[in-house]
Design an enzyme around this catalytic site. Structure first.
Site, PDB file in Angstrom:
ATOM      1  N   ARG A  76       0.745  -1.051  -0.003  1.00 29.18           N
ATOM      2  CA  ARG A  76      -0.043  -0.105   0.021  1.00 29.18           C
ATOM      3  C   ARG A  76       0.849   1.306  -0.068  1.00 29.18           C
ATOM      4  O   ARG A  76       0.595   2.203  -0.718  1.00 29.18           O
ATOM      5  CB  ARG A  76      -1.142  -0.017   1.203  1.00 29.18           C
ATOM      6  CG  ARG A  76      -1.622   1.277   1.417  1.00 29.18           C
ATOM      7  CD  ARG A  76      -2.344   1.148   2.986  1.00 29.18           C
ATOM      8  NE  ARG A  76      -3.090   2.484   3.127  1.00 29.18           N
ATOM      9  CZ  ARG A  76      -4.441   2.662   2.792  1.00 29.18           C
ATOM     10  NH1 ARG A  76      -5.125   1.550   2.069  1.00 29.18           N
ATOM     11  NH2 ARG A  76      -5.044   3.732   3.254  1.00 29.18           N
ATOM     12  N   TYR A  94      -6.435  10.507  -1.459  1.00 27.19           N
ATOM     13  CA  TYR A  94      -6.680   8.879  -1.758  1.00 27.19           C
ATOM     14  C   TYR A  94      -7.719   8.893  -0.598  1.00 27.19           C
ATOM     15  O   TYR A  94      -7.918   9.295   0.422  1.00 27.19           O
ATOM     16  CB  TYR A  94      -5.423   8.105  -1.538  1.00 27.19           C
ATOM     17  CG  TYR A  94      -5.139   7.881  -0.199  1.00 27.19           C
ATOM     18  CD1 TYR A  94      -5.410   6.623   0.364  1.00 27.19           C
ATOM     19  CD2 TYR A  94      -4.291   8.809   0.702  1.00 27.19           C
ATOM     20  CE1 TYR A  94      -5.231   6.263   1.524  1.00 27.19           C
ATOM     21  CE2 TYR A  94      -4.027   8.658   1.970  1.00 27.19           C
ATOM     22  CZ  TYR A  94      -4.616   7.130   2.347  1.00 27.19           C
ATOM     23  OH  TYR A  94      -4.037   7.009   3.914  1.00 27.19           O
ATOM     24  N   TRP A 185       2.034   3.004   6.673  1.00 30.71           N
ATOM     25  CA  TRP A 185       2.338   4.163   5.799  1.00 30.71           C
ATOM     26  C   TRP A 185       1.662   5.334   6.338  1.00 30.71           C
ATOM     27  O   TRP A 185       2.046   6.491   6.394  1.00 30.71           O
ATOM     28  CB  TRP A 185       2.269   4.057   4.259  1.00 30.71           C
ATOM     29  CG  TRP A 185       2.567   5.001   3.470  1.00 30.71           C
ATOM     30  CD1 TRP A 185       3.599   5.481   2.715  1.00 30.71           C
ATOM     31  CD2 TRP A 185       1.477   6.122   3.239  1.00 30.71           C
ATOM     32  NE1 TRP A 185       3.689   6.519   1.883  1.00 30.71           N
ATOM     33  CE2 TRP A 185       2.315   7.131   2.227  1.00 30.71           C
ATOM     34  CE3 TRP A 185       0.147   6.516   3.240  1.00 30.71           C
ATOM     35  CZ2 TRP A 185       1.753   8.064   1.611  1.00 30.71           C
ATOM     36  CZ3 TRP A 185      -0.299   7.619   2.665  1.00 30.71           C
ATOM     37  CH2 TRP A 185       0.460   8.418   1.919  1.00 30.71           C
ATOM     38  N   ASP A 186       0.279   5.081   6.429  1.00 30.81           N
ATOM     39  CA  ASP A 186      -0.710   6.372   7.012  1.00 30.81           C
ATOM     40  C   ASP A 186      -0.342   6.948   8.309  1.00 30.81           C
ATOM     41  O   ASP A 186      -0.226   8.166   8.442  1.00 30.81           O
ATOM     42  CB  ASP A 186      -2.006   5.612   7.097  1.00 30.81           C
ATOM     43  CG  ASP A 186      -2.668   5.225   5.871  1.00 30.81           C
ATOM     44  OD1 ASP A 186      -3.499   5.808   5.391  1.00 30.81           O
ATOM     45  OD2 ASP A 186      -2.220   4.235   5.507  1.00 30.81           O
ATOM     46  N   THR A 187       0.198   5.996   9.087  1.00 32.46           N
ATOM     47  CA  THR A 187       0.624   6.717  10.560  1.00 32.46           C
ATOM     48  C   THR A 187       1.891   7.415  10.478  1.00 32.46           C
ATOM     49  O   THR A 187       2.076   8.389  10.932  1.00 32.46           O
ATOM     50  CB  THR A 187       0.787   5.444  11.429  1.00 32.46           C
ATOM     51  OG1 THR A 187      -0.557   4.976  11.776  1.00 32.46           O
ATOM     52  CG2 THR A 187       1.304   5.917  12.857  1.00 32.46           C
TER      53      THR A 187
END
Length: 239
Positions: A76, A94, A185-187
């Site tokens: 991701r 996104y 990745w988001d964090t």
């Protein structure tokens, strides 16, 4: 052709059924927000269920849709990095292909960047948020985000909501330092952006849990390990 203002990215891995709903719904919503000034990038990450062929056919008949195909699974995080690098809009956003976050919030998400924020992110954990999910997922999510706030000194409430927007010109100084290639990745993006002083807005959202989503013991262990590993890199390795 009008200049692209908004690049919306759908990260996809074996999500053919969801794509059949997500693409037309995305085009409808984006046309209301940035009429004639957007692109929809499908970051298709080595799918084997025909997702790439479906998007390719859509792309041929609708120039607003762009397929970004990977022959092998990137994960991701790397798939998003690749899509953001290819984006042409001044605003890049996104969201998850299952549309777990209500698309009614996309206008506010993009509007936050238009108003001067560097990053806007959906939050399922603000008092005004409305969420539908199992008790196990709820406990794991709240525990995870509490640890991120405590250990990584984040001021945000929800770090993993797959519903984010960015000023594209702020990404080149941020993404090279992000090493997570999958779910974390988001964090990491949000933690590193706060350390750089980026202006971030959290917006409450309406969110529902996708079908077949479960939390396993090993997932909880991975969550904790990822947090500690990032703390080590930030404070010991000084990455």
């Amino acid at each position: 052709m009008a200049e692209i203002e908004v690049s919306a990215v759908l990260p996809v891995y074996n999500d053919l059924a969801a794509l059949r709903i997500a693409i037309p719904r995305s085009l409808e919503t984006l046309e209301e927000i940035a009429p004639g000034r957007f692109e929809l990038i499908v970051a298709e990450d080595g799918s084997t269920d025909g997702s790439a062929d479906f998007v390719r056919e859509y792309e041929e008949r609708d120039p607003r849709v762009r397929l970004l195909h990977a022959d092998e699974r990137l994960g991701r995080g790397r798939a998003l990095n690749r899509a953001f690098a290819a984006a042409r809009g001044s605003i890049v956003c996104y969201y998850d292909v299952d549309l777990a976050t209500d698309m009614q919030h996309l206008a506010e998400l993009i509007g936050s960047i238009r108003e001067g924020c560097d990053i806007a992110t959906g939050s399922r954990l603000l008092p005004e948020s409305t969420i539908i999910r199992s008790g196990g997922r709820e406990i794991a999510s709240r525990g995870y985000n509490m640890l991120v706030r405590l250990i990584l000194r984040s001021r945000l409430h929800d770090h993993q909501c797959g519903f984010k927007a960015f000023r594209r010109d702020r990404l080149p100084s941020l993404l090279p330092s992000v090493t997570a290639d999958h779910w974390f990745w988001d964090t990491e993006v949000l933690v590193r952006a706060q350390r750089k002083g980026y202006r971030i807005r959290e917006i409450p959202v309406r969110w529902r849990q996708g079908d077949g989503t479960t939390v396993r013991a090993k997932d909880v262990f991975k969550m904790g390990s990822a947090i500690v590993h990032l703390w080590w890199r930030l404070h010991v390795e000084k990455s």
